[in-house]
Design a protein around this motif. Structure first.
Motif, PDB file in Angstrom:
ATOM      1  N   UNK A 120      -0.075  -7.155  -5.632  1.00 27.61           N
ATOM      2  CA  UNK A 120      -0.972  -6.051  -5.942  1.00 27.61           C
ATOM      3  C   UNK A 120      -0.504  -4.831  -5.163  1.00 27.61           C
ATOM      4  N   UNK A 121      -0.266  -3.744  -5.859  1.00 25.00           N
ATOM      5  CA  UNK A 121       0.263  -2.547  -5.198  1.00 25.00           C
ATOM      6  C   UNK A 121      -0.634  -1.349  -5.475  1.00 25.00           C
ATOM      7  N   UNK A 122      -0.990  -0.634  -4.422  1.00 24.09           N
ATOM      8  CA  UNK A 122      -1.831   0.560  -4.580  1.00 24.09           C
ATOM      9  C   UNK A 122      -0.987   1.806  -4.324  1.00 24.09           C
ATOM     10  N   UNK A 123      -0.675   2.521  -5.368  1.00 24.15           N
ATOM     11  CA  UNK A 123       0.143   3.749  -5.277  1.00 24.15           C
ATOM     12  C   UNK A 123       1.408   3.510  -4.447  1.00 24.15           C
ATOM     13  N   UNK A 124       2.256   2.556  -4.866  1.00 21.13           N
ATOM     14  CA  UNK A 124       3.417   2.221  -4.044  1.00 21.13           C
ATOM     15  C   UNK A 124       4.423   3.355  -3.912  1.00 21.13           C
ATOM     16  N   UNK A 125       4.349   4.339  -4.806  1.00 18.22           N
ATOM     17  CA  UNK A 125       5.303   5.447  -4.716  1.00 18.22           C
ATOM     18  C   UNK A 125       4.607   6.766  -4.377  1.00 18.22           C
ATOM     19  N   UNK A 185      10.961  -2.634   2.096  1.00 20.11           N
ATOM     20  CA  UNK A 185      10.678  -3.698   3.081  1.00 20.11           C
ATOM     21  C   UNK A 185       9.253  -4.240   2.885  1.00 20.11           C
ATOM     22  N   UNK A 186       8.313  -3.338   2.607  1.00 14.63           N
ATOM     23  CA  UNK A 186       6.917  -3.780   2.392  1.00 14.63           C
ATOM     24  C   UNK A 186       6.828  -4.651   1.141  1.00 14.63           C
ATOM     25  N   UNK A 187       7.619  -4.323   0.135  1.00 16.26           N
ATOM     26  CA  UNK A 187       7.622  -5.132  -1.094  1.00 16.26           C
ATOM     27  C   UNK A 187       8.243  -6.504  -0.817  1.00 16.26           C
ATOM     28  N   UNK A 244       0.820  -1.219   0.000  1.00 17.46           N
ATOM     29  CA  UNK A 244       0.000   0.000   0.000  1.00 17.46           C
ATOM     30  C   UNK A 244       0.848   1.260   0.000  1.00 17.46           C
ATOM     31  N   UNK A 245       0.184   2.376  -0.225  1.00 15.64           N
ATOM     32  CA  UNK A 245       0.871   3.660  -0.319  1.00 15.64           C
ATOM     33  C   UNK A 245       1.632   4.005   0.967  1.00 15.64           C
TER      34      UNK A 245
END
Ligand code: ATP
Ligand code: MG
Length: 218
Positions: free
Chosen positions: A162-167, A148-150, A87-88
């Motif tokens: 699945x990534x929501x606005x990772x950056x 780390x979250x990735x 997540x973001x």
């Protein structure tokens, strides 16, 4: 092979239709970017693809399994074992070290972290997090926290992340580093990636881009 098939998905909130009969497939090894204006339904779509939200109509299959056919318990297990979420706002647990955070999906699934040592070491090297493993998340930079979250989303070998606005919460330099990492992971491990972004530069890291407008795909 298709990792995720979305077919005829509709979703409304308070009588307002957000997604109108969307259909597309995410193939194994794809790096798909989902773009669209704020409020267009990107997070809603990602939530439906990850089994977090139920569509009003249509279906989603993950690796051939129709999500709707699963009980709540089996759905939770599928999310835990076959998908990875990022997540973001990083969503690391502040009272656990970086290493404990990364191993959490294994612990939740009653797996032995020692069985994953090789993968763990390899991913730590890949994400350059070796020096911060025993630190607590709030002492890390935003870019390190997101890496780390990735890593946490990948440790249990999911079929898709699945990534929501990772950056969305990173400066441009860290954003570039995170996107490069995702692209390298996609190439090296063939992990299927679905990311939501409203940055054009971020979307371009994918090998496919779909855009939602007025509830439909452009
Ligand atoms: N649980 C909910 N209840 C009511 N309305 C909702 C709910 N979730 C989302 N919406 C509405 O659905 C629309 C789409 O929301 P969504 O979060 O999917 O957009 P988004 O494309 O991810 O936007 P952003 O780029 O700002 O994150 C918005 O108008 C939002 O207000
Ligand atoms: Mg969103």
């Amino acid at each position: 092979m298709s990792d995720i098939v979305v077919s005829g998905v509709c979703k409304q909130f308070d009588g307002r239709e957000i997604l109108h009969s969307l259909s597309f497939a995410v193939n194994s090894g794809d790096f798909l970017s989902i773009t669209g204006e704020s409020g267009s339904g990107k997070s809603t779509l990602l939530g439906i693809m990850g089994g977090v939200l139920r569509p009003d109509a249509g279906s989603v299959t993950v690796g051939g399994t129709d999500i709707a056919s699963l009980s709540e318990k089996d759905l939770a297990k599928m999310r835990r074992t076959r998908l990875g979420f990022v997540y973001q706002f990083f969503n690391l647990i502040p009272t656990m070290t970086v290493k404990e955070n990364i191993l959490l999906p294994l612990v939740l699934d009653k797996k032995k972290p020692s069985d994953y040592k090789q993968k763990f070491d390899e991913l730590v090297e890949f994400t350059r997090l070796g020096s911060v493993l025993d630190s607590y998340p709030d002492t890390l930079s935003g870019g390190e926290q997101q890496r780390a979250a990735i890593l946490r989303a990948l440790i249990h070998d999911p079929e898709v992340i699945l990534l929501d606005e990772p950056t969305g919460n990173l400066d441009s330099e860290n954003a570039r580093a995170v996107m490069t990492l995702l692209s390298d992971l996609n190439k090296k491990y063939g992990v299927t990636i679905v990311q939501v972004t409203h940055s054009e530069q971020g979307a371009a890291y994918g090998n496919r881009v779909i855009t939602i407008k007025d509830g439909a795909l452009l």
